[in-house]
Design a protein around this motif. Structure first.
Motif, PDB file in Angstrom:
ATOM      1  N   GLN A   1      93.897 -33.769  22.378  1.00 53.62           N
ATOM      2  CA  GLN A   1      95.367 -34.043  22.011  1.00 53.62           C
ATOM      3  C   GLN A   1      95.547 -33.224  20.827  1.00 53.62           C
ATOM      4  N   SER A   2      96.951 -32.504  20.827  1.00 50.74           N
ATOM      5  CA  SER A   2      97.166 -31.532  19.808  1.00 50.74           C
ATOM      6  C   SER A   2      98.795 -31.328  19.861  1.00 50.74           C
ATOM      7  N   THR A   3      99.217 -30.571  18.988  1.00 49.81           N
ATOM      8  CA  THR A   3     100.646 -30.181  18.711  1.00 49.81           C
ATOM      9  C   THR A   3     100.744 -29.005  19.424  1.00 49.81           C
ATOM     10  N   GLY A   4      99.847 -28.355  20.246  1.00 50.68           N
ATOM     11  CA  GLY A   4     100.121 -27.217  20.786  1.00 50.68           C
ATOM     12  C   GLY A   4     101.280 -27.390  22.013  1.00 50.68           C
ATOM     13  N   ALA A   5     101.788 -26.309  22.426  1.00 44.29           N
ATOM     14  CA  ALA A   5     102.589 -26.095  23.518  1.00 44.29           C
ATOM     15  C   ALA A   5     102.131 -26.870  24.644  1.00 44.29           C
ATOM     16  N   GLN A   6     100.667 -26.673  25.063  1.00 46.14           N
ATOM     17  CA  GLN A   6     100.099 -27.371  26.131  1.00 46.14           C
ATOM     18  C   GLN A   6      99.349 -28.100  25.323  1.00 46.14           C
ATOM     19  N   SER A   7      99.645 -29.419  25.066  1.00 42.27           N
ATOM     20  CA  SER A   7      98.812 -30.471  23.905  1.00 42.27           C
ATOM     21  C   SER A   7      97.406 -30.696  24.604  1.00 42.27           C
ATOM     22  N   THR A   8      97.015 -30.553  25.794  1.00 36.45           N
ATOM     23  CA  THR A   8      95.924 -30.703  26.165  1.00 36.45           C
ATOM     24  C   THR A   8      94.923 -29.448  26.507  1.00 36.45           C
ATOM     25  N   ALA A   9      95.319 -28.318  25.931  1.00 34.94           N
ATOM     26  CA  ALA A   9      94.766 -27.106  26.217  1.00 34.94           C
ATOM     27  C   ALA A   9      95.243 -26.071  25.062  1.00 34.94           C
ATOM     28  N   PRO A  10      95.401 -26.394  23.643  1.00 35.25           N
ATOM     29  CA  PRO A  10      95.999 -25.581  22.806  1.00 35.25           C
ATOM     30  C   PRO A  10      95.249 -24.350  22.786  1.00 35.25           C
TER      31      PRO A  10
ATOM     32  N   LEU B   1      89.336 -16.143  26.313  1.00 29.87           N
ATOM     33  CA  LEU B   1      88.095 -16.868  26.200  1.00 29.87           C
ATOM     34  C   LEU B   1      88.382 -18.418  26.182  1.00 29.87           C
ATOM     35  N   TYR B   2      87.480 -19.270  26.629  1.00 30.63           N
ATOM     36  CA  TYR B   2      87.641 -20.772  26.701  1.00 30.63           C
ATOM     37  C   TYR B   2      86.520 -21.293  25.980  1.00 30.63           C
ATOM     38  N   PHE B   3      86.894 -22.429  25.156  1.00 25.46           N
ATOM     39  CA  PHE B   3      86.034 -23.159  24.438  1.00 25.46           C
ATOM     40  C   PHE B   3      86.082 -24.475  24.984  1.00 25.46           C
ATOM     41  N   LEU B   4      84.932 -24.844  25.907  1.00 22.96           N
ATOM     42  CA  LEU B   4      85.031 -26.066  26.501  1.00 22.96           C
ATOM     43  C   LEU B   4      84.363 -27.160  25.859  1.00 22.96           C
ATOM     44  N   VAL B   5      85.228 -28.203  25.924  1.00 26.60           N
ATOM     45  CA  VAL B   5      84.555 -29.495  25.242  1.00 26.60           C
ATOM     46  C   VAL B   5      83.933 -30.476  26.437  1.00 26.60           C
ATOM     47  N   PRO B   6      82.686 -30.808  25.857  1.00 24.60           N
ATOM     48  CA  PRO B   6      81.980 -31.384  27.188  1.00 24.60           C
ATOM     49  C   PRO B   6      82.051 -32.851  26.941  1.00 24.60           C
TER      50      PRO B   6
ATOM     51  N   SER C   1      86.029 -29.720  29.307  1.00 22.68           N
ATOM     52  CA  SER C   1      85.218 -29.297  30.317  1.00 22.68           C
ATOM     53  C   SER C   1      85.653 -30.175  31.868  1.00 22.68           C
ATOM     54  N   ASN C   2      86.004 -31.322  31.476  1.00 23.44           N
ATOM     55  CA  ASN C   2      86.287 -32.310  32.676  1.00 23.44           C
ATOM     56  C   ASN C   2      87.469 -33.189  32.090  1.00 23.44           C
ATOM     57  N   ASN C   3      88.694 -32.673  32.727  1.00 22.03           N
ATOM     58  CA  ASN C   3      90.025 -33.372  32.176  1.00 22.03           C
ATOM     59  C   ASN C   3      90.072 -34.622  32.552  1.00 22.03           C
ATOM     60  N   SER C   4      89.553 -35.145  33.782  1.00 16.32           N
ATOM     61  CA  SER C   4      89.694 -36.412  34.004  1.00 16.32           C
ATOM     62  C   SER C   4      88.493 -37.591  33.434  1.00 16.32           C
ATOM     63  N   GLN C   5      87.832 -36.789  32.444  1.00 15.86           N
ATOM     64  CA  GLN C   5      86.674 -37.932  31.666  1.00 15.86           C
ATOM     65  C   GLN C   5      87.070 -37.300  30.199  1.00 15.86           C
ATOM     66  N   THR C   6      87.388 -36.284  29.532  1.00 19.71           N
ATOM     67  CA  THR C   6      87.518 -35.867  28.180  1.00 19.71           C
ATOM     68  C   THR C   6      89.116 -35.717  27.931  1.00 19.71           C
ATOM     69  N   THR C   7      89.590 -36.209  26.715  1.00 20.54           N
ATOM     70  CA  THR C   7      91.040 -36.008  26.405  1.00 20.54           C
ATOM     71  C   THR C   7      91.122 -35.144  25.402  1.00 20.54           C
TER      72      THR C   7
ATOM     73  N   CYS D   1      77.671 -25.820  22.643  1.00 22.79           N
ATOM     74  CA  CYS D   1      79.195 -26.051  23.004  1.00 22.79           C
ATOM     75  C   CYS D   1      79.735 -24.893  22.525  1.00 22.79           C
ATOM     76  N   ALA D   2      79.413 -24.299  21.563  1.00 20.78           N
ATOM     77  CA  ALA D   2      80.469 -23.343  21.070  1.00 20.78           C
ATOM     78  C   ALA D   2      80.528 -21.978  21.544  1.00 20.78           C
ATOM     79  N   LEU D   3      79.631 -21.575  22.542  1.00 23.74           N
ATOM     80  CA  LEU D   3      79.628 -20.500  23.194  1.00 23.74           C
ATOM     81  C   LEU D   3      80.734 -20.277  24.123  1.00 23.74           C
ATOM     82  N   PRO D   4      81.640 -19.581  23.800  1.00 23.66           N
ATOM     83  CA  PRO D   4      82.952 -19.433  24.923  1.00 23.66           C
ATOM     84  C   PRO D   4      82.529 -18.828  26.177  1.00 23.66           C
ATOM     85  N   ILE D   5      83.353 -19.129  27.029  1.00 26.97           N
ATOM     86  CA  ILE D   5      83.064 -18.452  28.374  1.00 26.97           C
ATOM     87  C   ILE D   5      84.012 -17.327  28.591  1.00 26.97           C
TER      88      ILE D   5
END
Length: 93
Positions: free
Chosen positions: A58-67, A17-22, A50-56, A8-12
């Motif tokens: 949450q953060s305090t980042g400016a884009q809370s779903t993609a900090p 760089l993107y760290f995708l949460v499965p 990795s799939n916004n419709s299945q995995t949520t 999981c930790a290997l960025p694309i």
């Protein structure tokens, strides 16, 4: 498992760089799992599902779903709080 974290930790790399949460269907981490992410280069590192419709995410980042990790050597921890739900805590923007 350690294997799951390493997989999981290997960025694309696509410029940034993107760290995708499965999804749980791909890698079912136990509730309470923590994964550290560190920005070692000057490239932006975005943490997102990795799939916004299945995995949520949450953060305090400016884009809370993609900090984004704020700067080089910034770090954040992903904390799995429920099925397909993760909090991102740390030096994010």
């Amino acid at each position: 498992s350690v294997t799951g974290v390493q997989t999981c930790a290997l960025p694309i790399c696509m410029g940034a760089l993107y760290f995708l949460v499965p999804t749980d269907a791909s890698v079912n981490f136990a509730q309470g799992t923590q994964i550290a992410v560190i920005r070692r280069s000057s490239q932006n590192v975005t943490i997102q599902a990795s799939n916004n419709s299945q995995t949520t995410i949450q953060s305090t980042g400016a884009q809370s779903t993609a900090p984004i990790l704020r700067a080089q050597y910034s770090g954040a921890t992903l904390l799995k709080v429920a099925a397909n739900r993760w909090y991102v805590l740390g030096d994010i923007s």
